[in-house]
Design an enzyme around this catalytic site. Structure first.
Site, PDB file in Angstrom:
ATOM      1  N   PHE A 149      -6.634   7.575 -11.574  1.00 50.44           N
ATOM      2  CA  PHE A 149      -7.166   7.357 -11.594  1.00 50.44           C
ATOM      3  C   PHE A 149      -7.009   8.773 -12.581  1.00 50.44           C
ATOM      4  O   PHE A 149      -8.953   9.001 -13.800  1.00 50.44           O
ATOM      5  CB  PHE A 149      -9.364   7.125 -11.095  1.00 50.44           C
ATOM      6  CG  PHE A 149      -9.119   7.582  -9.831  1.00 50.44           C
ATOM      7  CD1 PHE A 149      -9.842   8.380 -10.340  1.00 50.44           C
ATOM      8  CD2 PHE A 149      -9.025   7.926  -8.315  1.00 50.44           C
ATOM      9  CE1 PHE A 149     -10.438   9.488  -9.211  1.00 50.44           C
ATOM     10  CE2 PHE A 149      -8.599   8.490  -7.938  1.00 50.44           C
ATOM     11  CZ  PHE A 149      -9.669   9.799  -8.352  1.00 50.44           C
ATOM     12  N   LYS A 173      -0.065   0.698 -17.664  1.00 46.87           N
ATOM     13  CA  LYS A 173      -1.069   0.247 -16.103  1.00 46.87           C
ATOM     14  C   LYS A 173      -2.271   1.136 -16.496  1.00 46.87           C
ATOM     15  O   LYS A 173      -0.999   1.825 -14.863  1.00 46.87           O
ATOM     16  CB  LYS A 173      -0.854  -1.083 -15.399  1.00 46.87           C
ATOM     17  CG  LYS A 173      -0.628  -2.026 -14.876  1.00 46.87           C
ATOM     18  CD  LYS A 173      -2.043  -1.780 -14.097  1.00 46.87           C
ATOM     19  CE  LYS A 173      -2.209  -0.785 -12.892  1.00 46.87           C
ATOM     20  NZ  LYS A 173      -3.646  -0.317 -12.977  1.00 46.87           N
ATOM     21  N   ARG A 177      -9.955   1.859 -12.736  1.00 45.08           N
ATOM     22  CA  ARG A 177     -11.118   2.722 -12.394  1.00 45.08           C
ATOM     23  C   ARG A 177     -11.742   3.485 -13.656  1.00 45.08           C
ATOM     24  O   ARG A 177     -12.872   2.967 -14.131  1.00 45.08           O
ATOM     25  CB  ARG A 177     -10.911   3.767 -11.425  1.00 45.08           C
ATOM     26  CG  ARG A 177     -11.547   2.848  -9.771  1.00 45.08           C
ATOM     27  CD  ARG A 177     -10.933   4.239  -8.792  1.00 45.08           C
ATOM     28  NE  ARG A 177      -9.824   3.884  -7.850  1.00 45.08           N
ATOM     29  CZ  ARG A 177      -9.222   4.180  -7.374  1.00 45.08           C
ATOM     30  NH1 ARG A 177      -9.693   5.581  -7.013  1.00 45.08           N
ATOM     31  NH2 ARG A 177      -8.677   3.801  -6.307  1.00 45.08           N
ATOM     32  N   SER A 226      -1.279   7.873  -5.570  1.00 39.21           N
ATOM     33  CA  SER A 226      -0.913   8.342  -3.926  1.00 39.21           C
ATOM     34  C   SER A 226       0.661   7.522  -3.639  1.00 39.21           C
ATOM     35  O   SER A 226       1.098   7.134  -3.774  1.00 39.21           O
ATOM     36  CB  SER A 226      -1.701   7.287  -3.361  1.00 39.21           C
ATOM     37  OG  SER A 226      -1.634   6.051  -2.992  1.00 39.21           O
ATOM     38  N   CYS A 281      -4.419  16.625  -8.374  1.00 36.58           N
ATOM     39  CA  CYS A 281      -3.331  16.440  -7.559  1.00 36.58           C
ATOM     40  C   CYS A 281      -2.828  17.740  -7.189  1.00 36.58           C
ATOM     41  O   CYS A 281      -2.006  17.943  -6.051  1.00 36.58           O
ATOM     42  CB  CYS A 281      -1.896  15.701  -7.888  1.00 36.58           C
ATOM     43  SG  CYS A 281      -1.126  16.042  -9.589  1.00 36.58           S
ATOM     44  N   GLU A 383      -4.261  13.649   2.786  1.00 38.95           N
ATOM     45  CA  GLU A 383      -5.000  14.436   1.680  1.00 38.95           C
ATOM     46  C   GLU A 383      -6.536  13.442   1.657  1.00 38.95           C
ATOM     47  O   GLU A 383      -6.463  12.499   1.699  1.00 38.95           O
ATOM     48  CB  GLU A 383      -4.012  12.780   0.308  1.00 38.95           C
ATOM     49  CG  GLU A 383      -4.383  13.604  -1.198  1.00 38.95           C
ATOM     50  CD  GLU A 383      -3.474  13.372  -2.235  1.00 38.95           C
ATOM     51  OE1 GLU A 383      -3.948  11.775  -1.970  1.00 38.95           O
ATOM     52  OE2 GLU A 383      -3.725  13.836  -3.152  1.00 38.95           O
TER      53      GLU A 383
HETATM   54  P1  NAD Z   1      -3.574   4.814  -6.240  1.00 39.09           P
HETATM   55  O1  NAD Z   1      -2.345   5.415  -5.482  1.00 39.09           O
HETATM   56  O2  NAD Z   1      -4.723   3.946  -5.872  1.00 39.09           O
HETATM   57  O3  NAD Z   1      -3.616   4.636  -8.295  1.00 39.09           O
HETATM   58  C1  NAD Z   1      -2.179   4.959  -8.717  1.00 39.09           C
HETATM   59  C2  NAD Z   1      -2.092   3.116  -9.794  1.00 39.09           C
HETATM   60  O4  NAD Z   1      -1.543   1.945  -8.580  1.00 39.09           O
HETATM   61  C3  NAD Z   1      -3.436   2.305 -10.167  1.00 39.09           C
HETATM   62  O5  NAD Z   1      -2.532   2.096 -11.874  1.00 39.09           O
HETATM   63  C4  NAD Z   1      -3.470   1.478  -8.783  1.00 39.09           C
HETATM   64  O6  NAD Z   1      -4.122   0.352  -9.696  1.00 39.09           O
HETATM   65  C5  NAD Z   1      -1.966   0.956  -8.597  1.00 39.09           C
HETATM   66  N1  NAD Z   1      -1.829   0.484  -7.390  1.00 39.09           N
HETATM   67  C6  NAD Z   1      -3.009   1.037  -6.705  1.00 39.09           C
HETATM   68  N2  NAD Z   1      -2.862  -0.020  -5.702  1.00 39.09           N
HETATM   69  C7  NAD Z   1      -1.468  -0.959  -5.425  1.00 39.09           C
HETATM   70  C8  NAD Z   1      -1.189  -1.426  -4.372  1.00 39.09           C
HETATM   71  N3  NAD Z   1      -1.140  -1.771  -3.101  1.00 39.09           N
HETATM   72  N4  NAD Z   1       0.594  -1.734  -4.873  1.00 39.09           N
HETATM   73  C9  NAD Z   1       0.216  -1.822  -6.435  1.00 39.09           C
HETATM   74  N5  NAD Z   1      -0.017  -1.070  -7.160  1.00 39.09           N
HETATM   75  C10 NAD Z   1      -0.905  -0.446  -7.669  1.00 39.09           C
HETATM   76  O7  NAD Z   1      -3.972   6.685  -6.832  1.00 39.09           O
HETATM   77  P2  NAD Z   1      -5.618   6.725  -7.371  1.00 39.09           P
HETATM   78  O8  NAD Z   1      -6.918   6.682  -6.423  1.00 39.09           O
HETATM   79  O9  NAD Z   1      -5.673   6.036  -8.819  1.00 39.09           O
HETATM   80  O10 NAD Z   1      -5.089   9.056  -8.075  1.00 39.09           O
HETATM   81  C11 NAD Z   1      -5.120   9.289  -6.866  1.00 39.09           C
HETATM   82  C12 NAD Z   1      -3.787   9.406  -6.347  1.00 39.09           C
HETATM   83  O11 NAD Z   1      -2.732   9.854  -7.617  1.00 39.09           O
HETATM   84  C13 NAD Z   1      -4.135  10.571  -5.482  1.00 39.09           C
HETATM   85  O12 NAD Z   1      -3.437  10.409  -4.454  1.00 39.09           O
HETATM   86  C14 NAD Z   1      -3.487  12.137  -6.057  1.00 39.09           C
HETATM   87  O13 NAD Z   1      -2.806  12.733  -5.519  1.00 39.09           O
HETATM   88  C15 NAD Z   1      -1.922  11.319  -7.385  1.00 39.09           C
HETATM   89  N6  NAD Z   1      -1.824  12.121  -8.226  1.00 39.09           N
HETATM   90  C16 NAD Z   1      -0.620  12.831  -8.123  1.00 39.09           C
HETATM   91  C17 NAD Z   1      -0.333  13.369  -9.234  1.00 39.09           C
HETATM   92  C18 NAD Z   1       1.433  14.182  -9.424  1.00 39.09           C
HETATM   93  O14 NAD Z   1       1.474  14.578 -10.009  1.00 39.09           O
HETATM   94  N7  NAD Z   1       1.772  13.783  -8.470  1.00 39.09           N
HETATM   95  C19 NAD Z   1      -1.175  13.242 -10.431  1.00 39.09           C
HETATM   96  C20 NAD Z   1      -1.977  12.797 -10.702  1.00 39.09           C
HETATM   97  C21 NAD Z   1      -2.411  11.842  -9.301  1.00 39.09           C
END
Ligand code: NAD
Length: 498
Positions: A149, A173, A177, A226, A281, A383
């Site tokens: 998101f 995908k 949010r 995450s 991130c 985090e």
């Molecule tokens: P998230 O892991 O909740 O969701 C990311 C994606 O995974 C979304 O598209 C979501 O629909 C999907 N998803 C969520 N739960 C799932 C499940 N159980 N099974 C399969 N798919 C699922 O992350 P978020 O809250 O959207 O984003 C924040 C996180 O992203 C933080 O941990 C941040 O550090 C990380 N992030 C990392 C980077 C990087 O480059 N390392 C960059 C941006 C954000």
């Protein structure tokens, strides 16, 4: 209320599952739209559409493919203000920050317009008698991106621009949010001349993600989100033989050496720790002053700055940061602040009482600052992803270097110093993927690659830059001999180049 479907085969289509997720406007706390959550069958239909369109796109010459991206850059510029406002309203970040989100994505699209050069293979004339060898890069076919998101413009562009330039069809995908901007970007790619079916946006949750992971026609998956989900996707993608690069969470440290310019350092920490409400991130979430005098000086300057942060609605261009993305996110971060207090850290600034006048239902949190945080505390190990900065006091440089190096996460890190020797030693030794020297958020520019280490990144290739071309193509190597070459008769042992 607005309903958001999917973008498949070049047009927006309604969701058929009957399942929807709320899309909030975090600054008011109101639900502004409902986004459809795709079924496995809807994902399959999108993949079939993409698979049918991809061969012709893969066979289109790379310069023509690049021209679509050039036009796309122009169209995003045309719609910049509209996109930034939509992004800010769905995500919660301020409009200037939303513009930065779009800009950092566009830079990768710009990089991808160089694809005719980037996709060139290699050639060796005369590798043996009459034998020439050359290699070529070919698209994988249909590939997918699953995005978080917190950068709803930048990260989708980091994924689809290089993949499409390389001749693939793409299934995006995005986060459920804030799906509005990814849908708008797909429409702009179509307007720029992309054939229908090459970029599809399928909205959804775990069901849609699992459908991607199980689909035999999807050859690669790029994930950002995450760490637990990153690891899950990496492992499950491997089981079905897909290429995967999965980027996870972070705990980015800033080391402050005794000789650092303290005013510059405090400016950097304030921006990198609290900008975008800490939902980056690459946000700095841990400050490590070296020595007691440095720590005391840092706290003295930091506390009034955190207390005077200007929090405002996303549409206020003078706000330092806006609300968090959802009420759940707000409650989770507040809960971490409580955990820190229970663990014995000193809560030097408590932003939990903050109320935004006129926006009482928005998801706002004032800046929080902890001192005397230690390695064993959950607020250090996990985090938080909110406007919370933890100060961990180190006795010396060796202890400061060990903190980010030994941490489970390894996305970004920074050192603030005027000592070139210390900076050079730190950059060489720290066990983290991206390093800033007096730069708090060292996100590499588009033509370098972006990727964290340890729990921040699963897979062996980074995002954007040259690695993106490697990730989205497969290499074929051709060894050729022409009949005028030497005739040797049948050869029964392994062929050697003579
Ligand atoms: P998230 O892991 O909740 O969701 C990311 C994606 O995974 C979304 O598209 C979501 O629909 C999907 N998803 C969520 N739960 C799932 C499940 N159980 N099974 C399969 N798919 C699922 O992350 P978020 O809250 O959207 O984003 C924040 C996180 O992203 C933080 O941990 C941040 O550090 C990380 N992030 C990392 C980077 C990087 O480059 N390392 C960059 C941006 C954000």
């Amino acid at each position: 209320m607005r309903t958001i479907g999917h973008f498949i085969g070049g047009k927006e289509v309604e969701g058929k599952s009957g399942r929807f997720a709320d899309v909030f406007e975090p600054m008011t706390g109101e639900v502004k739209a409902k986004v459809a959550l795709a079924t496995k069958a809807e994902m399959r239909a999108a993949v079939e559409n993409a698979a049918a369109a991809q061969p012709a796109w893969g066979a289109t010459n790379p310069q023509r493919r690049a021209r679509v991206l050039m036009k796309f850059l122009e169209l995003v510029q045309r719609d910049y203000d509209k996109l930034a406002e939509l992004l800010a309203r769905e995500h919660g970040k301020t409009i200037p920050d939303a513009k930065g989100d779009i800009q950092r994505g566009l830079e990768v699209a710009e990089f991808a317009t160089g694809i005719p050069h980037l996709m060139k293979g290699e050639y060796t004339e005369g590798a043996g008698p009459g034998i020439d060898i050359y290699s070529m890069r070919q698209p994988l076919g249909v590939v997918a991106g699953i995005t978080p998101f917190n950068f709803p413009a930048m990260i989708p562009m980091w994924k689809f621009a290089p993949a499409i330039a390389c001749g693939n069809a793409f299934i995006l995908k995005p986060s459920e949010r804030d799906p509005g901007v990814p849908m708008a970007l797909a429409a702009l790619m179509l307007e720029a001349g992309l054939p229908p079916g090459i970029l599809n946006v399928v909205n959804g949750d775990k069901e849609a993600v699992d459908a991607i992971l199980d689909d035999p026609d999807i050859k690669a998956v790029g994930f950002v989100g995450s760490s637990p989900i990153a690891q899950y996707i990496y492992e499950r993608a491997a089981q079905t033989g897909k290429r995967a690069q999965c980027f996870g969470g972070a705990k980015n440290h800033a080391i402050i050496m005794p000789d650092a310019d303290m005013d510059q350092t405090v400016d950097a920490l304030i921006g990198a720790g609290y900008g975008s409400a800490g939902e980056r991130c690459m946000a700095i979430s841990v400050a490590v002053p070296v020595g007691k005098a440095t720590a005391d000086k840092l706290m003295e300057k930091l506390i009034p700055r955190v207390e005077s942060l200007k929090i405002g609605p996303s549409t206020d261009p003078t706000a330092d940061y806006g609300p968090l993305v959802t009420k759940d996110a707000l409650e989770r971060v507040k809960n971490y602040v409580e955990i820190g207090v229970q663990e014995g850290a000193t809560l030097a600034v408590d932003g939990r009482g903050f109320k935004m006048q006129g926006y009482e239902n928005g998801f706002y949190l004032g800046g929080c600052l902890f001192d005397n945080v230690t390695k064993d505390m959950r607020i250090y190990k996990e985090e938080i992803f909110g406007p919370v900065l933890s100060v961990v006091r180190a006795h010396d440089y060796a202890e400061a270097l060990a903190l980010p190096s030994d941490h489970d996460y390894g996305n970004g890190v920074a050192i603030f110093t005027r000592d070139g020797d210390a900076a050079r030693d730190f950059a060489a030794k720290v066990n983290v993927g991206m390093v800033g020297i007096n730069v708090p958020i060292p996100v590499p520019i588009a033509y370098y690659t972006f990727g964290g280490w340890k729990k921040s990144g699963f897979g062996d290739l980074n995002q954007h830059g040259p690695d993106s071309v490697r990730f989205y193509t497969k290499t074929k190597t051709v060894t050729s001999r022409w009949p005028s070459g030497v005739k040797e008769g049948a050869e029964f042992s392994i062929p050697l180049m003579k």
